[in-house]
Design an enzyme around this catalytic site. Structure first.
Site, PDB file in Angstrom:
ATOM      1  N   ASP A  11       1.094  -1.250   0.064  1.00  0.00           N
ATOM      2  CA  ASP A  11      -0.198   0.182   0.258  1.00  0.00           C
ATOM      3  C   ASP A  11       1.152   1.207  -0.043  1.00  0.00           C
ATOM      4  O   ASP A  11       2.200   0.969   0.261  1.00  0.00           O
ATOM      5  CB  ASP A  11      -0.828   0.029   1.247  1.00  0.00           C
ATOM      6  CG  ASP A  11      -2.094   1.258   1.211  1.00  0.00           C
ATOM      7  OD1 ASP A  11      -2.369   1.537   0.203  1.00  0.00           O
ATOM      8  OD2 ASP A  11      -1.911   2.046   2.416  1.00  0.00           O
ATOM      9  N   SER A  12       0.255   2.478  -0.005  1.00  0.00           N
ATOM     10  CA  SER A  12       1.145   3.612   0.019  1.00  0.00           C
ATOM     11  C   SER A  12       1.466   4.096   1.055  1.00  0.00           C
ATOM     12  O   SER A  12       2.467   4.643   1.661  1.00  0.00           O
ATOM     13  CB  SER A  12       0.163   4.721  -0.590  1.00  0.00           C
ATOM     14  OG  SER A  12      -0.879   5.080   0.379  1.00  0.00           O
ATOM     15  N   TYR A  43      -0.947   8.322  -2.566  1.00  0.00           N
ATOM     16  CA  TYR A  43      -1.144   7.807  -3.841  1.00  0.00           C
ATOM     17  C   TYR A  43      -2.048   8.736  -4.461  1.00  0.00           C
ATOM     18  O   TYR A  43      -2.102   8.831  -5.719  1.00  0.00           O
ATOM     19  CB  TYR A  43      -1.304   6.362  -4.251  1.00  0.00           C
ATOM     20  CG  TYR A  43       0.407   5.536  -3.864  1.00  0.00           C
ATOM     21  CD1 TYR A  43       1.474   5.893  -3.396  1.00  0.00           C
ATOM     22  CD2 TYR A  43       0.175   4.228  -4.335  1.00  0.00           C
ATOM     23  CE1 TYR A  43       2.494   5.284  -3.353  1.00  0.00           C
ATOM     24  CE2 TYR A  43       1.298   3.352  -4.155  1.00  0.00           C
ATOM     25  CZ  TYR A  43       2.392   4.054  -3.727  1.00  0.00           C
ATOM     26  OH  TYR A  43       3.437   3.398  -3.798  1.00  0.00           O
ATOM     27  N   GLY A  44      -3.189   8.694  -3.782  1.00  0.00           N
ATOM     28  CA  GLY A  44      -4.710   9.091  -4.316  1.00  0.00           C
ATOM     29  C   GLY A  44      -4.713  10.288  -4.939  1.00  0.00           C
ATOM     30  O   GLY A  44      -6.108  10.709  -5.360  1.00  0.00           O
ATOM     31  N   CYS A  74      -4.535  -1.418  -1.625  1.00  0.00           N
ATOM     32  CA  CYS A  74      -4.661  -0.053  -1.848  1.00  0.00           C
ATOM     33  C   CYS A  74      -5.685   0.267  -2.973  1.00  0.00           C
ATOM     34  O   CYS A  74      -5.654  -0.534  -4.157  1.00  0.00           O
ATOM     35  CB  CYS A  74      -3.209   0.309  -2.526  1.00  0.00           C
ATOM     36  SG  CYS A  74      -3.535   2.152  -2.659  1.00  0.00           S
ATOM     37  N   THR A  76      -6.731   2.836  -4.540  1.00  0.00           N
ATOM     38  CA  THR A  76      -6.035   3.848  -5.486  1.00  0.00           C
ATOM     39  C   THR A  76      -5.390   2.527  -6.600  1.00  0.00           C
ATOM     40  O   THR A  76      -5.677   2.869  -7.795  1.00  0.00           O
ATOM     41  CB  THR A  76      -5.171   4.819  -4.875  1.00  0.00           C
ATOM     42  OG1 THR A  76      -5.739   5.350  -4.039  1.00  0.00           O
ATOM     43  CG2 THR A  76      -4.683   5.309  -6.272  1.00  0.00           C
ATOM     44  N   GLU A 152      -2.482   8.423   8.679  1.00  0.00           N
ATOM     45  CA  GLU A 152      -1.200   8.430   8.758  1.00  0.00           C
ATOM     46  C   GLU A 152      -0.363   9.217   9.905  1.00  0.00           C
ATOM     47  O   GLU A 152       0.409   8.778  10.460  1.00  0.00           O
ATOM     48  CB  GLU A 152      -0.574   8.891   7.621  1.00  0.00           C
ATOM     49  CG  GLU A 152      -0.635   8.082   6.243  1.00  0.00           C
ATOM     50  CD  GLU A 152       0.164   6.837   6.302  1.00  0.00           C
ATOM     51  OE1 GLU A 152       1.347   6.474   6.710  1.00  0.00           O
ATOM     52  OE2 GLU A 152      -0.496   5.723   5.714  1.00  0.00           O
ATOM     53  N   CYS A 186     -11.220   2.940   0.101  1.00  0.00           N
ATOM     54  CA  CYS A 186      -9.568   3.070   0.642  1.00  0.00           C
ATOM     55  C   CYS A 186      -9.203   2.215   1.877  1.00  0.00           C
ATOM     56  O   CYS A 186      -9.946   2.482   2.966  1.00  0.00           O
ATOM     57  CB  CYS A 186      -9.280   4.550   0.628  1.00  0.00           C
ATOM     58  SG  CYS A 186      -7.704   5.031   1.506  1.00  0.00           S
ATOM     59  N   THR A 187      -8.021   1.750   1.848  1.00  0.00           N
ATOM     60  CA  THR A 187      -7.907   0.803   2.825  1.00  0.00           C
ATOM     61  C   THR A 187      -7.441   1.385   4.211  1.00  0.00           C
ATOM     62  O   THR A 187      -7.223   0.800   5.247  1.00  0.00           O
ATOM     63  CB  THR A 187      -6.844  -0.284   2.495  1.00  0.00           C
ATOM     64  OG1 THR A 187      -5.644   0.577   1.787  1.00  0.00           O
ATOM     65  CG2 THR A 187      -7.217  -1.107   1.502  1.00  0.00           C
ATOM     66  N   HIS A 188      -7.235   2.725   3.909  1.00  0.00           N
ATOM     67  CA  HIS A 188      -7.061   3.469   5.135  1.00  0.00           C
ATOM     68  C   HIS A 188      -8.198   3.770   6.191  1.00  0.00           C
ATOM     69  O   HIS A 188      -8.134   3.838   7.205  1.00  0.00           O
ATOM     70  CB  HIS A 188      -6.282   4.927   4.902  1.00  0.00           C
ATOM     71  CG  HIS A 188      -4.817   4.985   4.561  1.00  0.00           C
ATOM     72  ND1 HIS A 188      -4.231   4.540   3.509  1.00  0.00           N
ATOM     73  CD2 HIS A 188      -3.993   5.580   5.242  1.00  0.00           C
ATOM     74  CE1 HIS A 188      -2.984   4.730   3.543  1.00  0.00           C
ATOM     75  NE2 HIS A 188      -2.505   5.330   4.591  1.00  0.00           N
TER      76      HIS A 188
HETATM   77  N1  DGL Z   1      -4.780   2.883   1.379  1.00  0.00           N
HETATM   78  C1  DGL Z   1      -4.924   3.895  -0.270  1.00  0.00           C
HETATM   79  C2  DGL Z   1      -6.147   3.271  -1.045  1.00  0.00           C
HETATM   80  O1  DGL Z   1      -6.608   2.331  -0.748  1.00  0.00           O
HETATM   81  C3  DGL Z   1      -4.327   5.100   0.092  1.00  0.00           C
HETATM   82  C4  DGL Z   1      -4.298   5.854  -0.815  1.00  0.00           C
HETATM   83  C5  DGL Z   1      -3.427   6.990  -0.741  1.00  0.00           C
HETATM   84  O2  DGL Z   1      -2.049   6.947  -0.516  1.00  0.00           O
HETATM   85  O3  DGL Z   1      -3.984   8.209  -1.143  1.00  0.00           O
HETATM   86  O4  DGL Z   1      -6.454   3.892  -1.780  1.00  0.00           O
END
Ligand code: DGL
Length: 270
Positions: A11-12, A43-44, A74, A76, A152, A186-188
Site C-alpha cells: 500500500d502507499s 498515491y490517491g 490499496c 487507488t 497516517e 480506501c484501505t486507510h
Molecule cells: N490505502 C490507499 C488506498 O486504498 C491510500 C491512498 C493514498 O495513498 O492516497 O487508496
C-alpha cells in the site's frame, strides 16, 4: 501441497495493514511481507501514470522477497494500476472487486455509497464492478482525500474533533442519498470505522475491503492447494522512517510490530 512462501502485500502507507489484519485473522498460518510506501504517500491525489509506476516498483520489491502472491492492499492502485498485474509472474489480488461484490450482496435498497481517494472515485472502479452484478444500483461516491493524512498522522480516535468534523463534511452527500451500504473504498478508512459508522447511522452496512479481500485470498489459496503450513515471522518494510508507522500500526493491528519494521530504498527496485 503446501506453499510456505510469504504473501506480498503493499500500500502507499499504513492503510494496507487493515487488509493484513484480516488476512492474519482468516489465514493465521500465512507468512506476510508488507511494504508501505511511506516515503511517497499519498498515491490517491497523483496521476494514473505515477500510480502505475509506483505500483510496478512496489511489486518489484515484493518479488525480490520470493512471494507466492501479491495483494494490492490499496484502493487507488487497484482502481488504476491493476493492469500491472499482467506483467507479474505470481497471482495478483486487488481490493476493489471483492469490496464491490460484498456491497452488491449486502444492499437491500440498491443504494450504495462509495468513499475513496480522488483517483479511486474518479476511476468509477467500484461503480463499474457493482453494476455488473446489480445493474439497477444507484451509486453515490465522494472522494475524501484528507482521510489518508489523518490516519497516517494517527488522528483516528473516535472522539477526535477534527477527524469527526472532516468526516461529517465528506459524508454529508452520502447520508442525504439514503444509502444502506457504504464501501470504505480506501484501505486507510477502516481505521476510522467508529467515526464513519456514527455519522452514517447503525442501519448502514460498512464494507471493509480488507475482510472481503482476505476471503478471496483464502478461497484462491485453498483451491490452488497453496496454503502455508508453517508460520515464520511476518516482515514489514517502509520507504521512509519507521517511527510513526510502528506507532499507528500498533493501534490498527492491535499488536506491536516495532521490531519487525525495516526501511528500504524503493528506488532500487524496478
Ligand atoms: N490505502 C490507499 C488506498 O486504498 C491510500 C491512498 C493514498 O495513498 O492516497 O487508496
Amino acid at each position: 501441497m503446501a506453499d510456505n512462501r510469504p504473501i506480498g502485500v503493499f500500500d502507499s502507507g499504513l492503510g494496507g495493514l487493515t487488509v493484513v489484519k484480516e488476512l492474519k485473522r482468516l489465514l493465521p498460518n500465512e507468512n506476510i511481507i508488507y511494504f508501505g510506501d511511506t516515503g511517497r504517500v499519498p498515491y490517491g491525489t497523483r496521476s494514473n501514470d505515477i500510480v502505475k509506476r509506483y505500483a510496478r516498483e512496489d511489486e518489484a520489491f515484493l518479488l525480490s522477497q520470493n512471494v507466492k502472491m501479491i495483494i494490492a492492499a490499496c484502493g487507488t492502485v487497484s482502481s488504476v494500476a491493476y493492469m500491472t498485474a499482467k506483467e507479474l509472474p505470481v497471482p495478483f489480488i486487488e481490493v476493489v472487486t471483492p469490496a464491490a461484490l460484498a456491497a452488491a450482496n449486502a444492499t437491500k435498497n440498491n443504494k450504495i455509497g462509495v468513499i475513496g481517494t480522488s483517483v479511486t472515485v474518479g476511476s468509477r472502479s467500484h461503480a463499474r464492478a457493482i453494476l455488473k452484478t446489480l445493474p439497477d444500483a444507484v451509486i453515490v461516491a465522494n472522494a475524501c482525500p484528507l482521510f489518508v493524512s489523518l490516519v497516517e498522522e494517527g488522528w483516528i480516535s473516535p472522539e477526535d474533533p477534527v477527524t469527526n468534523e472532516v468526516a461529517k463534511r465528506y459524508l454529508e452527500p452520502i447520508v442525504n442519498a439514503d444509502v444502506d451500504t457504504l464501501i470504505m473504498g480506501c484501505t486507510h478508512y477502516p481505521a476510522l470505522r467508529p467515526i464513519l459508522q456514527k455519522i452514517m447511522g447503525d442501519k448502514v452496512t460498512l464494507i471493509d475491503p480488507g475482510l472481503a479481500t482476505a476471503m478471496q485470498v483464502k478461497d484462491y489459496l485453498t483451491k490452488a492447494n497453496a496454503l502455508a503450513e508453517s508460520k515464520t515471522d511476518d516482515k514489514y518494510f517502509v520507504s521512509d522512517r519507521a517511527n510513526t508507522f510502528s506507532k499507528v500500526a500498533k493501534i490498527l493491528m492491535g499488536e506491536s510490530i516495532e521490531d519487525k519494521v525495516e526501511q528500504i530504498d524503493i528506488f532500487k527496485y524496478i
